[in-house]
Scaffold this active site. Structure first.
Site, PDB file in Angstrom:
ATOM      1  CG  HIS A 117      -2.207   0.720   1.010  1.00  0.00           C
ATOM      2  ND1 HIS A 117      -2.293   1.908   0.330  1.00  0.00           N
ATOM      3  CD2 HIS A 117      -3.481   0.433   1.394  1.00  0.00           C
ATOM      4  CE1 HIS A 117      -3.548   2.325   0.303  1.00  0.00           C
ATOM      5  NE2 HIS A 117      -4.291   1.450   0.936  1.00  0.00           N
ATOM      6  CB  ALA A 118       4.318   1.998   1.096  1.00  0.00           C
TER       7      ALA A 118
END
Length: 460
Positions: free
Chosen positions: A139-140
């Protein structure tokens, strides 16, 4: 080297074995006409031949893995494509049940931070002349909207087109993080001025949000949600369930009730969760509250531009009205709650929306502190996301994509995540839950159908 926004680095800082922080997708494909038994194996080998990889998919955190506060990406010049692109086979009889079990296991394992944070698995042995692919990315690196948009841009609407490249391989070679000349139009004075204006506007914006919430009464405030079976410590193991529903069924309910399709989707979830918790004897007296992310990206943004990476999300807290017996009245309350939630953010900048949306997410960021979730009230009970998807059928070298089902992140104190995406004429539900905490997750699919049927009957 590329600097990492704080909103992205938080996903790295919050990650632990019990809290994998990657999003994923399960795609089902129909074998093209004339495909032989070696098609899937050859398809996998062809992916390994595409050694030109987008800069986004070469990124890995800079510095030692154990260092707290990783705020920069570095480029991996020795990417091992065979590690990232894999081939798996289902045990017989190769039903959807076996596919979901494999996907659940794959989604529960952490990505290796010494490598670029993504994996792609081709899955053979699926019944019905089909194969599947499962992708996951941290998700980063990407939020769900960006990941789906990248998939859409990679496939083709033409079943006869060949040479379709996967999401990680660009059509034109590029080997830098940013496009040449991109900084020429950057005005630092204008950027700083805009930032200062937004930051100073946060105080009045926050005050206005609180004032409007109390004045309207119906607006949902953070930390007013009841304690529920989902708001408990979780493990890293996952269970996944997925199914699609015709979009026209939801649209018809929305037209009859003067509500949006997203309202109807939320009402479907509310009805299913209500009955699920009644069956388990665990429905709270107060209504459940859903956190509903809203994308701050323009839908028309190019899929290949530099703005694709990272995260751009706001958050609305929605009253799911699970204390309401009547499905039509439940839908009406959900519609009113969503309207008021959107009005609160009216006139705010993207930074202000992001900052205020972060308030309910604070417990997720510090939820790894042992015992914290057992003593603090939940900001909300369940995360429900609706990600717009491809509007027309897509193909990968002649193989028609039958469905695309999103997998997301259960957080500490948030054991269930519901993410839906539209594809052609269908709304695809992906339910990701903590394997230990959310029992009989598959049962929710049947309850979603019952909930939609009840809405159709009461709003006709």
């Amino acid at each position: 080297m590329a600097m990492m926004p704080v909103t992205d680095s938080m996903f790295l800082l919050a990650e632990a074995r019990e809290h994998p922080m990657h999003v994923g997708g399960l795609q089902l494909f129909e074998l093209p006409d004339g495909a032989g038994p070696e098609f899937v194996g050859e398809f996998h080998r062809s992916l390994l031949d595409l050694v030109d990889v987008r800069p986004l998919f070469r990124r890995r955190p800079r510095g030692p893995v154990g260092v707290v506060g990783q705020f920069a990406w570095t480029n991996d010049d020795h990417l091992d494509l065979e590690y990232h692109v894999r081939l798996s086979g289902l045990p017989r009889p190769g039903r959807v049940r076996e596919l979901l079990e494999l996907t659940s296991r794959l989604h529960g394992s952490l990505l290796d931070r010494h490598r670029p944070l993504w994996e792609f698995t081709v899955i053979e042995g699926l019944q019905g002349n089909r194969f599947a692919t499962y992708s996951k990315i941290h998700h980063a690196l990407l939020d769900g909207v960006s990941a789906l948009r990248l998939l859409q841009s990679s496939l083709s609407e033409d079943p006869a087109e060949r040479g379709v490249r996967p999401p990680w391989s660009p059509r034109v070679r590029t080997n830098v993080f940013d496009k040449p000349g991109r900084t020429e139009d950057f005005d630092p004075f204008r950027a700083v001025s805009s930032l200062v204006k937004d930051v100073f506007g946060l105080g009045p914006a926050a005050a206005r949000m609180v004032n409007e919430a109390f004045r309207e009464q119906a607006a949902t405030l953070a930390f007013q949600a009841p304690k529920s079976m989902f708001n408990v410590p979780i493990t890293g193991a996952r269970r996944f369930a997925a199914q699609g529903w015709p979009l026209e069924r939801l649209r018809a309910v929305g037209r009859a009730a003067s509500a949006t399709m997203n309202d109807v989707m939320l009402a479907m979830c509310a009805g299913a969760l209500r009955q699920y918790m009644i069956d388990l004897g665990m429905l709270p007296e107060k209504p459940l509250v859903a956190a509903v992310p809203m994308s701050l990206r323009a839908r028309s943004a190019p899929a290949g531009d530099g703005s694709l990476g990272g995260n751009a999300l706001g958050l609305i807290l929605c009253d799911l009205a699970t204390d309401e017996v009547d499905p039509a009245a439940r839908l009406a309350r959900i519609h009113e709650s969503m309207v008021r939630g959107k009005e609160v953010y009216h006139g705010m900048s993207r930074l202000q929306i992001t900052a205020l949306s972060a308030i309910p997410l604070v417990p997720l960021a510090i939820g790894t502190v042992p015992g914290l979730t057992t003593v603090t009230p939940p900001a909300f009970n369940v995360l429900i996301s609706n990600v717009p998807g491809p509007r027309r059928p897509l193909y990968w070298n002649g193989a028609r994509m039958q469905g695309v089902y999103p997998l997301s992140i259960p957080y500490e104190g948030q054991a269930l995540n519901i993410t839906v995406t539209s594809y052609a004429d269908s709304l695809e539900f992906g339910l990701t839950g903590c394997r230990r905490t959310v029992p009989h997750l598959q049962r929710l699919l049947g309850l979603l159908e019952e909930s939609l049927t009840d809405l159709e009957k009461t709003t006709a």
